[in-house]
Design an enzyme around this catalytic site. Structure first.
Site, PDB file in Angstrom:
ATOM      1  N   TYR A 167       0.826  -1.211   0.000  1.00 23.73           N
ATOM      2  CA  TYR A 167       0.000   0.000   0.000  1.00 23.73           C
ATOM      3  C   TYR A 167       0.859   1.260   0.000  1.00 23.73           C
ATOM      4  O   TYR A 167       0.454   2.297  -0.516  1.00 23.73           O
ATOM      5  CB  TYR A 167      -0.887   0.048   1.246  1.00 23.73           C
ATOM      6  N   LYS A 211       3.131 -15.175   2.709  1.00 26.33           N
ATOM      7  CA  LYS A 211       3.335 -15.912   1.449  1.00 26.33           C
ATOM      8  C   LYS A 211       4.840 -16.171   1.334  1.00 26.33           C
ATOM      9  O   LYS A 211       5.513 -15.717   0.400  1.00 26.33           O
ATOM     10  CB  LYS A 211       2.785 -15.084   0.277  1.00 26.33           C
ATOM     11  N   ASP A 225      -2.896 -18.207   0.809  1.00 28.88           N
ATOM     12  CA  ASP A 225      -3.882 -18.921  -0.017  1.00 28.88           C
ATOM     13  C   ASP A 225      -4.560 -20.015   0.800  1.00 28.88           C
ATOM     14  O   ASP A 225      -5.782 -20.192   0.759  1.00 28.88           O
ATOM     15  CB  ASP A 225      -3.263 -19.454  -1.322  1.00 28.88           C
ATOM     16  N   ASP A 268      -6.452  -6.920   4.306  1.00 27.74           N
ATOM     17  CA  ASP A 268      -7.576  -6.274   3.619  1.00 27.74           C
ATOM     18  C   ASP A 268      -8.457  -7.330   2.961  1.00 27.74           C
ATOM     19  O   ASP A 268      -9.679  -7.346   3.123  1.00 27.74           O
ATOM     20  CB  ASP A 268      -7.032  -5.287   2.569  1.00 27.74           C
ATOM     21  N   ASP A 280     -12.449  -9.046   4.206  1.00 23.98           N
ATOM     22  CA  ASP A 280     -13.681  -9.039   3.406  1.00 23.98           C
ATOM     23  C   ASP A 280     -14.221 -10.470   3.311  1.00 23.98           C
ATOM     24  O   ASP A 280     -15.421 -10.703   3.425  1.00 23.98           O
ATOM     25  CB  ASP A 280     -13.440  -8.483   1.983  1.00 23.98           C
TER      26      ASP A 280
HETATM   27  C1  IPM Z   1     -10.427  -1.062   4.105  1.00 20.90           C
HETATM   28  C2  IPM Z   1     -10.620  -0.443   2.751  1.00 20.90           C
HETATM   29  C3  IPM Z   1      -9.456   0.486   2.447  1.00 20.90           C
HETATM   30  C4  IPM Z   1      -8.195  -0.357   2.433  1.00 20.90           C
HETATM   31  C5  IPM Z   1      -9.591   1.298   1.138  1.00 20.90           C
HETATM   32  C6  IPM Z   1     -10.827   2.154   1.162  1.00 20.90           C
HETATM   33  C7  IPM Z   1      -8.371   2.115   0.867  1.00 20.90           C
HETATM   34  O1  IPM Z   1     -10.779  -1.435   1.777  1.00 20.90           O
HETATM   35  O2  IPM Z   1     -10.291  -0.322   5.085  1.00 20.90           O
HETATM   36  O3  IPM Z   1     -10.415  -2.292   4.192  1.00 20.90           O
HETATM   37  O4  IPM Z   1      -7.892  -1.023   1.438  1.00 20.90           O
HETATM   38  O5  IPM Z   1      -7.488  -0.341   3.446  1.00 20.90           O
HETATM   39 MG    MG Z   2     -10.952  -3.370   2.557  1.00 22.92          MG
END
Ligand code: IPM
Ligand code: MG
Length: 355
Positions: free
Chosen positions: A141, A186, A219, A243, A247
């Site tokens: 990042y 990884k 993975d 990240d 999700d």
């Molecule tokens: C999160 C989001 C952010 C990230 C984006 C909005 C930059 O996806 O906080 O998980 O990738 O950190």
């Molecule tokens: Mg995110």
């Protein structure tokens, strides 16, 4: 106690969900005799529209002065075209970096009353209680970026110090939980992961002899999170893996709309609290977004920045009660029974008033 809380509503559904979290925080302050001041500031697309910058100096200034920061979400198609020179997300990344918020805590605790909302079999979800600690200010990042007509480069870089501090924080959390740490990397491909592994192998047995640890390739971790989620206690991992995995992990809890987060630096003060979900431009402004992740982020703020544990527990219990009472927003409701963002906030407030 007195506390100044910066409120960065951001874009899309951000203002709708932060409104509900502020209502709940104000109610708990009233009940417990605290005085919370809420001060709004611009971040993301809203800030770009008003000032040309995703993180205006006035916002950073307010955040530095605040005891804690509540954030909604940033981003949206209006600011993300190929022509975009400033992106809303940059504002959030700059803020995390400027405040030194290197550890992002993302608890995953599926609520028993909404296991139906998960695409995963309920029998796999009972008792799942995971704390993902995502490194937040390093890795790909923040590495150098380059772009030419024919090539693009993103550098992934980690220093020993960056790895040590987040691993220590995760191991400390594990000590207070089920004493099991899974470090995700990884290492079969990436040099940064091999360094990460070496640091974990030095710190864990030396400084945290009571915490069991394992390494897992990212993975495989993505697969095991779905196959046997109950086996995880604390997961620590680098920025981008964290990240992506969170999700995925949100599906254990039924929806992205259920996962809160806390971004912490070396001192708890000034932490940033935000749902893990994005700005959801497709449903913005319709009053149907799920505010629970943001309300629960408010509870984490009370726990980690303001050190008000019983108030944090009261909010978590009130959200749980609201869910059990059937106040389910569209992302977790059975068809035809969804409540609005505000009604979900009302249900939490009602539960707070009659504990
Ligand atoms: C999160 C989001 C952010 C990230 C984006 C909005 C930059 O996806 O906080 O998980 O990738 O950190
Ligand atoms: Mg995110």
């Amino acid at each position: 106690m007195q506390a100044l809380i910066a409120v960065l509503a951001g874009d899309g559904i951000g203002p709708e969900v932060t409104d509900q979290a502020v209502r709940v925080l104000a109610a708990i302050a009233g009940r417990a005799g605290h005085s919370f001041g809420f001060e709004p500031a611009l971040l993301g697309g809203a800030a770009i529209d008003a000032t040309g910058e995703a993180l205006p100096a006035a916002t950073l200034d307010l955040c530095r002065r605040s005891d804690a920061i509540l954030m909604g979400a940033v981003g949206g198609p209006r600011w993300s075209g190929p022509q975009a020179t400033v992106r809303p997300e940059q504002g959030l990344l700059q803020l995390r970096k400027a405040l030194g918020l290197f550890a992002n805590l993302r608890p995953v605790t599926p609520h028993p009353a909404i296991l139906h909302a998960s695409p995963i079999k309920a029998e796999l979800l009972h008792g799942v209680d995971i704390m993902v600690v995502r490194e937040l200010t390093g890795g790909i990042y923040f590495g150098d970026k380059q772009r030419s007509a024919t090539e693009a480069v993103d550098v992934c870089r980690y220093t020993v110090v960056e790895i040590e501090r987040v691993v220590r924080l995760a191991a400390t959390l594990a000590q207070g939980r089920r004493r099991k740490l899974t470090s995700v990397d990884k290492a079969n491909v990436l040099e940064t992961s091999r360094l990460w592994r070496a640091v974990v192998e030095r710190i864990l047995p030396g400084e945290f002899p009571g915490v069991g640890f394992e390494h897992m390739l990212v993975d495989a971790a993505a697969m095991h999170l779905i196959r046997r989620p109950r086996d995880f206690d604390v997961i620590v991992t680098e920025n981008m893996f964290g990240d992506i995995l969170t999700d995925e992990a949100s599906m254990l809890a039924g929806s992205l709309g259920m996962l809160p987060s806390a971004s912490l630096g070396a001192s708890g003060r000034g932490g940033l609290y935000e749902p893990i979900h994005g700005s959801a431009p497709d449903i913005a402004g319709r009053g149907i977004a799920n505010p629970y992740a943001t309300i629960l982020s408010g509870a984490m703020m009370l726990r980690y920045s303001l050190r008000l544990e019983s108030e944090a527990l009261a909010i978590e219990a009130a959200v749980s009660k609201a869910i059990v009472s059937g106040a389910l927003p569209a992302d977790i409701a059975p068809p035809g029974s969804a409540v609005s963002t505000r009604a979900a906030g009302d249900a939490v407030l009602a539960a707070l008033q009659s504990p």
